[in-house]
Design a protein around this motif. Structure first.
Motif, PDB file in Angstrom:
ATOM      1  N   ASP A  47       0.761  -1.261   0.000  1.00 23.95           N
ATOM      2  CA  ASP A  47       0.000   0.000   0.000  1.00 23.95           C
ATOM      3  C   ASP A  47       0.783   1.298   0.000  1.00 23.95           C
ATOM      4  O   ASP A  47       0.191   2.361   0.087  1.00 23.95           O
ATOM      5  N   GLN A  56     -14.535   2.901   5.115  1.00 18.99           N
ATOM      6  CA  GLN A  56     -14.053   4.039   4.348  1.00 18.99           C
ATOM      7  C   GLN A  56     -13.387   5.015   5.300  1.00 18.99           C
ATOM      8  O   GLN A  56     -13.867   5.249   6.412  1.00 18.99           O
ATOM      9  N   ASP A  60     -10.450   6.952   0.949  1.00 13.34           N
ATOM     10  CA  ASP A  60      -9.819   5.635   0.837  1.00 13.34           C
ATOM     11  C   ASP A  60     -10.758   4.574   1.408  1.00 13.34           C
ATOM     12  O   ASP A  60     -11.575   4.866   2.280  1.00 13.34           O
ATOM     13  N   TYR A  81     -10.492   0.656   3.129  1.00  9.51           N
ATOM     14  CA  TYR A  81      -9.585  -0.376   3.621  1.00  9.51           C
ATOM     15  C   TYR A  81     -10.339  -1.656   3.943  1.00  9.51           C
ATOM     16  O   TYR A  81     -11.490  -1.630   4.376  1.00  9.51           O
ATOM     17  N   LYS A 136      -5.914   3.941   9.273  1.00 11.72           N
ATOM     18  CA  LYS A 136      -6.201   2.507   9.363  1.00 11.72           C
ATOM     19  C   LYS A 136      -6.575   2.145  10.797  1.00 11.72           C
ATOM     20  O   LYS A 136      -5.961   2.627  11.738  1.00 11.72           O
ATOM     21  N   ALA A 165      -5.391  -1.426   1.607  1.00  6.23           N
ATOM     22  CA  ALA A 165      -6.233  -0.560   0.780  1.00  6.23           C
ATOM     23  C   ALA A 165      -6.947  -1.335  -0.319  1.00  6.23           C
ATOM     24  O   ALA A 165      -6.339  -2.143  -1.030  1.00  6.23           O
ATOM     25  N   TRP A 184      -9.185   0.717  -2.132  1.00  6.26           N
ATOM     26  CA  TRP A 184      -9.314   1.871  -3.021  1.00  6.26           C
ATOM     27  C   TRP A 184      -8.546   3.022  -2.396  1.00  6.26           C
ATOM     28  O   TRP A 184      -8.617   3.216  -1.179  1.00  6.26           O
ATOM     29  N   LYS A 185      -7.781   3.735  -3.198  1.00  5.46           N
ATOM     30  CA  LYS A 185      -6.989   4.844  -2.671  1.00  5.46           C
ATOM     31  C   LYS A 185      -7.306   6.111  -3.444  1.00  5.46           C
ATOM     32  O   LYS A 185      -7.605   6.059  -4.632  1.00  5.46           O
ATOM     33  N   GLY A 234      -6.558  -0.722  -5.248  1.00  6.85           N
ATOM     34  CA  GLY A 234      -5.413  -1.379  -4.632  1.00  6.85           C
ATOM     35  C   GLY A 234      -5.044  -2.577  -5.504  1.00  6.85           C
ATOM     36  O   GLY A 234      -5.895  -3.150  -6.181  1.00  6.85           O
TER      37      GLY A 234
END
Ligand SMILES: [Zn+2]
Length: 473
Positions: A79, A147, A151, A153, A185, A192, A194-195, A215
């Motif tokens: 990540d 979320q 982002d 996770y 986090k 991740a 989505w970043k 990710g």
């Protein structure tokens, strides 16, 4: 006999049993396209191809998918850091899309040169964003993901089996030794899905935010699911993929589908070069071009890499390449001698003679391949067949049976022996006949000329009590 494979997930060899009889669904982690693939990468791809070939020899229909990672693979597998493709684009002052297209094209050319059979599909990560978003939304809905700003996770605490593949435990990872602790986090091992990054060039607008990208791990989960379904039989990669990549793929897919993802996980060991690690600094990350520039055919590299079983350490040196070249040429010579023995040249008097040799070689070859693709042992079995041919122990029928086995089993699996009938054969046979005529006429000048002309083409003639035979130099 049953095919036994080593499963990283259970840490033992298991008989192979697909979910659907006769069909194998296989996903191979493919390249991240920001540079030229090197011989170490090819070890994993040649393994995947040989596995597929062996399954096909055994009568399975193999649905093989290999992904192309063109976005989202960060410099640190966990990540952090820049996107590999974008970093390369910046370095070269080019567009990241152009970079990924360029290296994808070269990758395809390279694997073709290595005799790697085309997969059913080579999905690109950037072309599967909706499928990834669908899975991420599903994971959020199930409470397995959260979320944080823009982002998203995956929450490892929600997947008790996290660590089963790699042997890592969440507690160990808690120390954050490997993974930098980020405050967004909940747990340092969360990864991740989505970043977001406004500076990222390859980005998509989704419900999570304006400028996001996937990710690396979710890409493979989504592409495997799209092209092979929720459950697959075999997932492969290099040993460096076990953690975090494959561990994370398992967590995401199994949380999303509620079913086991892949039955078997198979990983190739790293390739060493000159007894050590490959590195750009040492200049030993050889590409196919380097191999060809040294005067080797690409198939010699394939054969060289197959001379080590995929789970054992393998060392690459140019001296080993030389040795591999000569062993492979012996196998080419075996094929050529079998073709001639089938027509009675260099064959034993009785047609059936040597059938036991052929059966024994075939049984040894198949037992070796069935034992977790033990390619070095399989290659050794072929050498036994060569001894039988050299000693002219095979009759016409035995030679035909051996040729059938060599073409449709052995080389179908290994993919690098010169087994095909070539137009050269006819040309050489004509020259040999002309030379025999010259000798009958006692025109030794002409017969020597013909022999030398053949030698220049790399063809060596041998006068034997049963007539003239030829082989490649
Ligand atoms: Zn992958």
């Amino acid at each position: 006999m049953s095919f036994v494979v080593h499963n990283t997930l259970t840490r033992r060899k298991e008989p192979f049993q697909p979910l659907e009889p006769g069909v194998v669904r296989m996903y191979n982690c493919g390249p991240t396209v920001y540079g030229r693939a090197h011989i170490g990468n090819f070890r994993a791809y040649i393994f995947a191809d040989t596995l597929r070939r062996w399954l096909e020899v055994k009568g399975y229909e193999v649905r093989q998918v290999m992904n192309i990672t063109d976005v989202g693979h960060l410099l640190d597998d966990a990540d952090e850091g820049e996107d590999k493709v974008e970093a390369q684009a910046k370095k070269e002052g080019r567009d990241p899309w152009e970079i990924s297209r360029h290296w994808t094209r070269l990758f395809m050319e390279d694997i073709q040169k290595l005799g790697i059979q085309p997969a059913l599909v080579y999905p690109k990560a950037s072309e599967h964003i909706p499928e990834m978003v669908e899975m991420i939304e599903g994971l959020l809905a199930k409470g397995c993901a959260y979320q944080s700003g823009e982002d998203v996770y995956f929450e490892v605490a929600r997947f008790p089996r996290y660590g089963r593949l790699s042997g890592n435990t969440v507690e160990e990872l808690d120390a954050g030794a490997r993974i930098e602790v980020r405050e967004e986090k909940r747990h340092p091992a969360d990864f991740a899905l989505w970043k977001s990054d406004a500076r990222h060039l390859m980005k998509w607008k989704t419900r999570f935010g304006e400028h996001g990208f996937p990710g690396w791990h979710i890409e493979c989960s989504a592409m495997a699911r799209k092209h092979l379904g929720d459950r697959i039989d075999i997932h492969t990669g290099g040993e460096d993929n076990v953690f975090p990549h494959h561990e994370c793929e398992i967590a995401q897919t199994e949380c999303f589908t509620g079913a086991p993802f892949s039955t078997y996980w198979m990983h190739t060991k790293f390739l060493q070069v000159d007894g050590g690690k490959m590195s750009k600094r040492l200049g030993n990350c050889h590409s196919i071009d380097d191999v060809v520039a040294k005067g080797y055919e690409a198939r010699v590299l394939r054969f060289c890499l197959l001379r080590g079983q995929y789970r054992t350490p393998l060392n690459f040196t140019w001296a080993i390449m030389d040795e591999s070249k000569s062993v492979l040429e012996n196998l080419d010579d075996l094929a050529a001698r079998l073709r001639r023995a089938m027509t009675g040249h260099g064959a034993a008097a009785s047609a059936e003679s040597g059938l036991e040799d052929v059966e024994q070689c075939q049984a040894e070859f198949e037992a070796a391949m069935d034992d977790d693709l033990n390619t070095p042992r399989a290659i050794a079995a072929l050498m036994g067949l060569r001894s039988a041919v050299l000693a002219e122990r095979l009759g016409v029928s035995a030679a035909a049976a051996a040729n059938q086995f060599l073409v449709h089993v052995a080389d179908k699996a290994l993919g690098c022996i010169r087994v095909e009938e070539e137009s050269l054969d006819a040309e050489v046979e004509r020259a040999i006949a002309a030379r025999q005529d010259a000798r009958k006429r006692q025109d030794f000048q002409e017969s020597d000329r013909i022999r030398d002309a053949l030698l220049e083409k790399g063809i060596v003639l041998e006068d034997t009590p049963k007539g003239v035979v030829w082989r490649r130099k």
